[in-house]
Design a protein around this motif. Structure first.
Motif, PDB file in Angstrom:
ATOM      1  N   GLY A   1       2.724   1.849  -3.581  1.00 32.03           N
ATOM      2  CA  GLY A   1       1.816   2.178  -4.120  1.00 32.03           C
ATOM      3  C   GLY A   1       0.777   3.667  -4.160  1.00 32.03           C
ATOM      4  O   GLY A   1       0.767   5.007  -4.889  1.00 32.03           O
ATOM      5  N   ASP A   2       0.470   4.213  -2.452  1.00 29.78           N
ATOM      6  CA  ASP A   2       0.943   5.429  -2.759  1.00 29.78           C
ATOM      7  C   ASP A   2       1.583   6.281  -2.903  1.00 29.78           C
ATOM      8  O   ASP A   2       1.099   7.723  -2.971  1.00 29.78           O
ATOM      9  CB  ASP A   2      -0.022   5.693  -1.044  1.00 29.78           C
TER      10      ASP A   2
ATOM     11  N   TRP B   1      -9.792   2.723  -5.842  1.00 29.64           N
ATOM     12  CA  TRP B   1      -9.011   1.825  -6.947  1.00 29.64           C
ATOM     13  C   TRP B   1      -9.738   1.330  -7.985  1.00 29.64           C
ATOM     14  O   TRP B   1      -8.972   1.875  -8.822  1.00 29.64           O
ATOM     15  CB  TRP B   1      -9.116   0.457  -6.297  1.00 29.64           C
TER      16      TRP B   1
ATOM     17  N   SER C   1     -11.580   2.689  -0.068  1.00 35.39           N
ATOM     18  CA  SER C   1     -10.409   1.979  -0.779  1.00 35.39           C
ATOM     19  C   SER C   1     -10.783   1.692  -2.055  1.00 35.39           C
ATOM     20  O   SER C   1      -9.796   1.395  -3.411  1.00 35.39           O
ATOM     21  CB  SER C   1      -9.852   0.664   0.469  1.00 35.39           C
TER      22      SER C   1
ATOM     23  N   ILE D   1      -1.333  -1.093  -5.620  1.00 37.35           N
ATOM     24  CA  ILE D   1      -2.403  -1.092  -4.927  1.00 37.35           C
ATOM     25  C   ILE D   1      -3.178  -2.368  -4.350  1.00 37.35           C
ATOM     26  O   ILE D   1      -4.357  -2.376  -4.201  1.00 37.35           O
ATOM     27  CB  ILE D   1      -3.282   0.703  -5.310  1.00 37.35           C
TER      28      ILE D   1
ATOM     29  N   ILE E   1       0.628  -0.911   0.164  1.00 39.81           N
ATOM     30  CA  ILE E   1      -0.085   0.294  -0.013  1.00 39.81           C
ATOM     31  C   ILE E   1       1.238   1.186   0.119  1.00 39.81           C
ATOM     32  O   ILE E   1       0.535   1.729  -0.465  1.00 39.81           O
ATOM     33  CB  ILE E   1      -0.635  -0.027   0.782  1.00 39.81           C
TER      34      ILE E   1
END
Length: 272
Positions: free
Chosen positions: A133-134, A223, A219, A191, A130
């Protein structure tokens, strides 16, 4: 005591902008030298945490934020070197410094014991995926903002020079758009896998995969936004300003989701 170490790279990052007050030819090189020094210090602190706390480091919210800041800076440095676009450090460094300050001031809350009773390897993998990805989406957010302002300046026959890099040139819109796309293309699988592992952990904890919590809803919405953006870029060739606006909107939703999850209602995400 270890939290006080956060302030060392923060001080270096802030100090790195002071040379721009002086009109010297080598000011940009001085800035980069200070930024890389700050990142080296930040990396040293990261390994100090690993040696003291081991792989349990990210399960405390203040260390989670520090880990996030380190991953973000690491990714930006890599992209800056690979694409020869180190000017993005001008704009991403304040975000990294802000992350470190948040990590310093945030309460020392930690993951609930029942969360730690789940598979720790999957839990840590979920956190790392996470964060990567963030961080990639954060970089896409910054280059998207640069793109939007640069495009506006070009229409006004001016170059974007918030800070003088002595280059005398504006930023390459095609390169910015490509960096945005690469961040999306690389970040989306991270993600996706991170969310899947989060759902698995939630299912293991609550004995069901159907657990409707605010963070899970946020989330999923985030996404879907990035899934649509990736589809539009790959299938329909979406480029330029519209793609940049999508990236900005998606990352703002991520910020809202993280604030909602970790700072306003930490218990929703397993912290206490």
């Amino acid at each position: 005591m270890l939290k006080e170490l956060y302030l060392i790279p923060v001080a270096i990052y802030i100090f790195s902008y002071i040379p721009f007050l002086f009109k010297e030819k080598k000011v940009y090189k001085v800035f980069l030298s200070l930024i890389y020094t700050g990142f080296a210090v930040q990396t040293s602190i990261f390994f100090i945490f690993l040696s003291v706390k081991g792989l349990t480091m990210p399960v405390h919210i203040d260390r989670f934020v520090f880990f996030n800041a380190w991953i973000l800076m690491f990714i930006v440095v890599l992209f800056g070197i690979f694409y020869k676009a180190d000017y993005i450090l001008l704009y991403i460094t304040p975000l990294v410094a802000l992350n470190l300050l948040v990590g310093f001031f945030v309460p020392h809350v930690h993951i609930k014991p029942d969360m730690l009773n789940t598979d720790r390897t999957i839990l840590l993998t979920h956190i790392i995926l996470i964060l990567i990805g963030d961080s990639l989406f954060a970089l896409a957010f910054i280059v998207s903002l640069i793109y939007i302002f640069q495009e506006r300046k070009i229409k006004n026959k001016k170059n974007l020079k918030i800070l003088d890099t002595n280059s005398g040139r504006g930023y390459n819109l095609e390169l910015l758009d490509n960096i945005n796309y690469q961040c999306l293309k690389i970040g989306f699988p991270f993600i996706t896998l991170g969310i899947v592992m989060g759902l698995y952990l939630s299912g293991s904890l609550f004995r069901t995969f159907i657990v409707v919590k605010p963070i899970e809803i946020m989330s999923l919405i985030t996404w879907l936004i990035y899934a649509v953006l990736l589809h539009e870029r790959v299938a329909k060739g979406l480029r330029g300003k519209r793609a940049a606006i999508f990236s900005v909107a998606g990352f703002l939703l991520i910020l809202f989701s993280l604030s909602f999850s970790f700072y306003l209602f930490p218990s929703f995400h397993g912290f206490e």
